[in-house]
Motif scaffolding. Structure first.
Motif, PDB file in Angstrom:
ATOM      1  N   MET A   1      56.473  36.139  40.610  1.00  0.00           N
ATOM      2  CA  MET A   1      55.098  36.160  41.115  1.00  0.00           C
ATOM      3  C   MET A   1      54.164  35.503  40.101  1.00  0.00           C
ATOM      4  N   ASN A   2      53.104  34.948  40.625  1.00  0.00           N
ATOM      5  CA  ASN A   2      52.199  34.191  39.779  1.00  0.00           C
ATOM      6  C   ASN A   2      50.955  35.011  39.418  1.00  0.00           C
ATOM      7  N   PHE A   3      50.893  35.472  38.134  1.00  0.00           N
ATOM      8  CA  PHE A   3      49.785  36.328  37.703  1.00  0.00           C
ATOM      9  C   PHE A   3      48.876  35.634  36.712  1.00  0.00           C
ATOM     10  N   LYS A   4      47.635  36.119  36.710  1.00  0.00           N
ATOM     11  CA  LYS A   4      46.739  35.802  35.592  1.00  0.00           C
ATOM     12  C   LYS A   4      46.360  37.138  34.988  1.00  0.00           C
ATOM     13  N   HIS A   5      46.251  37.213  33.658  1.00  0.00           N
ATOM     14  CA  HIS A   5      45.771  38.430  33.012  1.00  0.00           C
ATOM     15  C   HIS A   5      44.258  38.296  32.867  1.00  0.00           C
ATOM     16  N   VAL A   6      43.512  39.257  33.406  1.00  0.00           N
ATOM     17  CA  VAL A   6      42.053  39.142  33.344  1.00  0.00           C
ATOM     18  C   VAL A   6      41.454  40.382  32.689  1.00  0.00           C
ATOM     19  N   ILE A   7      40.293  40.190  32.055  1.00  0.00           N
ATOM     20  CA  ILE A   7      39.610  41.309  31.388  1.00  0.00           C
ATOM     21  C   ILE A   7      38.593  41.876  32.363  1.00  0.00           C
ATOM     22  N   THR A   8      38.642  43.210  32.558  1.00  0.00           N
ATOM     23  CA  THR A   8      37.718  43.848  33.506  1.00  0.00           C
ATOM     24  C   THR A   8      36.464  44.334  32.773  1.00  0.00           C
ATOM     25  N   GLY A   9      35.524  44.869  33.545  1.00  0.00           N
ATOM     26  CA  GLY A   9      34.204  45.231  33.020  1.00  0.00           C
ATOM     27  C   GLY A   9      34.200  46.215  31.864  1.00  0.00           C
ATOM     28  N   ASP A  10      35.205  47.075  31.752  1.00  0.00           N
ATOM     29  CA  ASP A  10      35.210  48.041  30.639  1.00  0.00           C
ATOM     30  C   ASP A  10      36.032  47.545  29.445  1.00  0.00           C
ATOM     31  N   GLY A  11      36.479  46.292  29.525  1.00  0.00           N
ATOM     32  CA  GLY A  11      37.228  45.710  28.402  1.00  0.00           C
ATOM     33  C   GLY A  11      38.740  45.834  28.564  1.00  0.00           C
ATOM     34  N   SER A  26      40.190  47.629  39.718  1.00  0.00           N
ATOM     35  CA  SER A  26      38.811  47.193  39.927  1.00  0.00           C
ATOM     36  C   SER A  26      38.377  46.218  38.830  1.00  0.00           C
ATOM     37  N   ASN A  27      37.661  45.195  39.232  1.00  0.00           N
ATOM     38  CA  ASN A  27      37.121  44.259  38.243  1.00  0.00           C
ATOM     39  C   ASN A  27      36.055  44.911  37.373  1.00  0.00           C
ATOM     40  N   HIS A  28      35.510  46.012  37.853  1.00  0.00           N
ATOM     41  CA  HIS A  28      34.481  46.726  37.076  1.00  0.00           C
ATOM     42  C   HIS A  28      35.089  47.465  35.878  1.00  0.00           C
ATOM     43  N   GLY A  29      36.390  47.727  35.937  1.00  0.00           N
ATOM     44  CA  GLY A  29      37.036  48.440  34.830  1.00  0.00           C
ATOM     45  C   GLY A  29      38.343  49.057  35.296  1.00  0.00           C
ATOM     46  N   ALA A  30      39.451  48.540  34.772  1.00  0.00           N
ATOM     47  CA  ALA A  30      40.765  49.064  35.170  1.00  0.00           C
ATOM     48  C   ALA A  30      40.942  50.487  34.658  1.00  0.00           C
ATOM     49  N   LEU A  31      40.665  50.672  33.368  1.00  0.00           N
ATOM     50  CA  LEU A  31      40.882  51.993  32.769  1.00  0.00           C
ATOM     51  C   LEU A  31      39.952  53.028  33.397  1.00  0.00           C
ATOM     52  N   GLN A  32      38.679  52.676  33.558  1.00  0.00           N
ATOM     53  CA  GLN A  32      37.749  53.685  34.098  1.00  0.00           C
ATOM     54  C   GLN A  32      38.064  54.001  35.562  1.00  0.00           C
ATOM     55  N   LYS A 208      37.925  64.068  52.440  1.00  0.00           N
ATOM     56  CA  LYS A 208      36.604  64.185  51.848  1.00  0.00           C
ATOM     57  C   LYS A 208      36.271  62.876  51.151  1.00  0.00           C
ATOM     58  N   LYS A 209      35.067  62.364  51.403  1.00  0.00           N
ATOM     59  CA  LYS A 209      34.616  61.211  50.626  1.00  0.00           C
ATOM     60  C   LYS A 209      33.901  61.752  49.393  1.00  0.00           C
ATOM     61  N   ILE A 210      34.278  61.261  48.246  1.00  0.00           N
ATOM     62  CA  ILE A 210      33.641  61.710  47.002  1.00  0.00           C
ATOM     63  C   ILE A 210      33.190  60.472  46.225  1.00  0.00           C
ATOM     64  N   PRO A 211      32.332  60.647  45.215  1.00  0.00           N
ATOM     65  CA  PRO A 211      31.844  59.461  44.493  1.00  0.00           C
ATOM     66  C   PRO A 211      32.997  58.634  43.907  1.00  0.00           C
ATOM     67  N   GLY A 212      32.880  57.317  44.059  1.00  0.00           N
ATOM     68  CA  GLY A 212      33.939  56.418  43.591  1.00  0.00           C
ATOM     69  C   GLY A 212      33.785  56.070  42.114  1.00  0.00           C
ATOM     70  N   ALA A 213      34.738  55.297  41.624  1.00  0.00           N
ATOM     71  CA  ALA A 213      34.684  54.809  40.241  1.00  0.00           C
ATOM     72  C   ALA A 213      33.493  53.851  40.114  1.00  0.00           C
ATOM     73  N   PRO A 214      32.999  53.621  38.895  1.00  0.00           N
ATOM     74  CA  PRO A 214      31.887  52.688  38.735  1.00  0.00           C
ATOM     75  C   PRO A 214      32.120  51.390  39.503  1.00  0.00           C
ATOM     76  N   GLY A 215      31.090  50.970  40.268  1.00  0.00           N
ATOM     77  CA  GLY A 215      31.203  49.741  41.062  1.00  0.00           C
ATOM     78  C   GLY A 215      31.613  50.026  42.489  1.00  0.00           C
ATOM     79  N   LYS A 216      31.968  51.273  42.801  1.00  0.00           N
ATOM     80  CA  LYS A 216      32.390  51.614  44.160  1.00  0.00           C
ATOM     81  C   LYS A 216      31.720  52.935  44.550  1.00  0.00           C
ATOM     82  N   ARG A 217      31.010  52.906  45.676  1.00  0.00           N
ATOM     83  CA  ARG A 217      30.202  54.076  46.026  1.00  0.00           C
ATOM     84  C   ARG A 217      31.063  55.325  46.280  1.00  0.00           C
ATOM     85  N   GLU A 218      32.164  55.125  47.041  1.00  0.00           N
ATOM     86  CA  GLU A 218      32.961  56.286  47.448  1.00  0.00           C
ATOM     87  C   GLU A 218      34.452  56.045  47.295  1.00  0.00           C
TER      88      GLU A 218
END
Ligand SMILES: C[S@@+](CC[C@H](N)C(=O)[O-])C[C@H]1O[C@@H](n2cnc3c(N)ncnc32)[C@H](O)[C@@H]1O
Length: 225
Positions: A1-11, A26-32, A208-218
């Protein structure tokens, strides 16, 4: 498979899969995102609400292993024994894990050693990664996974998004999830799409819809009723 390694919003880094035009996190932050959706809203929620010493976790999509690394770390922190089964149809190469540098996301020697062991664990065997974390990585298509004695407490549902992989958000996969969980068990996912929610409900979950990770509402947390 053809991948690129990218840095997300939390580093932290993730993989971008060109064929699907999709990232593993998420592009906003993989770890978070992993921390919020699977650890805090899943594992920790279950531990806070259930007096148990042992938990059975099933993950749909081992991918980079990030959820497994974090769960291993928190099993030690919470002093809970976790049996972790993760399924993956397209295992990554070791060089792809290495470039993500997840081994030093949390700076402690035992953690680094554990995440290395998780990445290198053979497929198809139960391996004790630590006193608290037992891992079974399964190389198989989720749609063919069948375990009659399954009694999972929690499912981390981490498929690619609906645009890239709509079949993972239909009724059938959620029926499989339901069959894998014990009554009262929960499924957590970063997604909150209306059609996925309706399919979860139709397959026998209370959602149940609950608050999502940063960058995603739910996001969704579903309970097998
Ligand atoms: C969004 S990625 C997330 C992976 C992982 N949880 C992580 O943190 O890196 C989705 C993963 O599901 C896997 N996958 C997709 N369809 C699958 C299927 N039918 N059976 C098993 N794995 C599948 C993909 O190969 C990919 O590794």
């Amino acid at each position: 498979m053809n991948f690129k390694h990218v840095i997300t919003g939390d580093g932290s880094k993730t993989l971008y899969l060109q064929s699907l035009d999709e990232t593993y996190h998420s592009n906003h932050g993989a770890l978070q995102e992993s921390m919020h959706v699977y650890i805090q809203s899943g594992l920790q929620y279950l531990i806070d609400n259930k007096d148990v010493d042992q938990l059975n976790v099933f993950e749909m999509g081992f991918g980079t292993g990030l959820n497994a690394y974090l769960t291993a770390y928190y099993s030690r922190l919470y002093q809970k024994k976790v049996f972790y089964t993760s399924i993956e149809k397209f295992p990554l190469k070791e060089s792809d894990y290495r470039k993500l540098e997840y081994f030093n996301l949390i700076e402690s020697d035992p953690y680094t050693a554990e995440s290395e062991k998780i990445a290198q664990a053979p497929w198809g065997e139960q391996i004790a990664i630590s006193e608290f974390f037992v891992l079974e990585k399964i190389e198989e298509d989720f749609f063919n996974f069948n375990r009659e004695t399954a009694n999972y407490d929690i499912i981390y549902y981490d498929a690619f998004g609906h645009r890239a992989q709509s079949e993972m958000w239909e009724l059938r996969p959620f029926e499989i999830c339901r069959s894998l969980l014990r009554k009262g068990g929960i499924l957590v996912t970063y997604a909150s799409k209306g059609s996925a929610r309706r399919n979860l409900i139709q397959s026998g979950f209370e959602v149940k819809k609950i608050p999502g990770a940063p960058g995603k509402r739910e996001m969704m947390r579903a309970i097998k009723v």
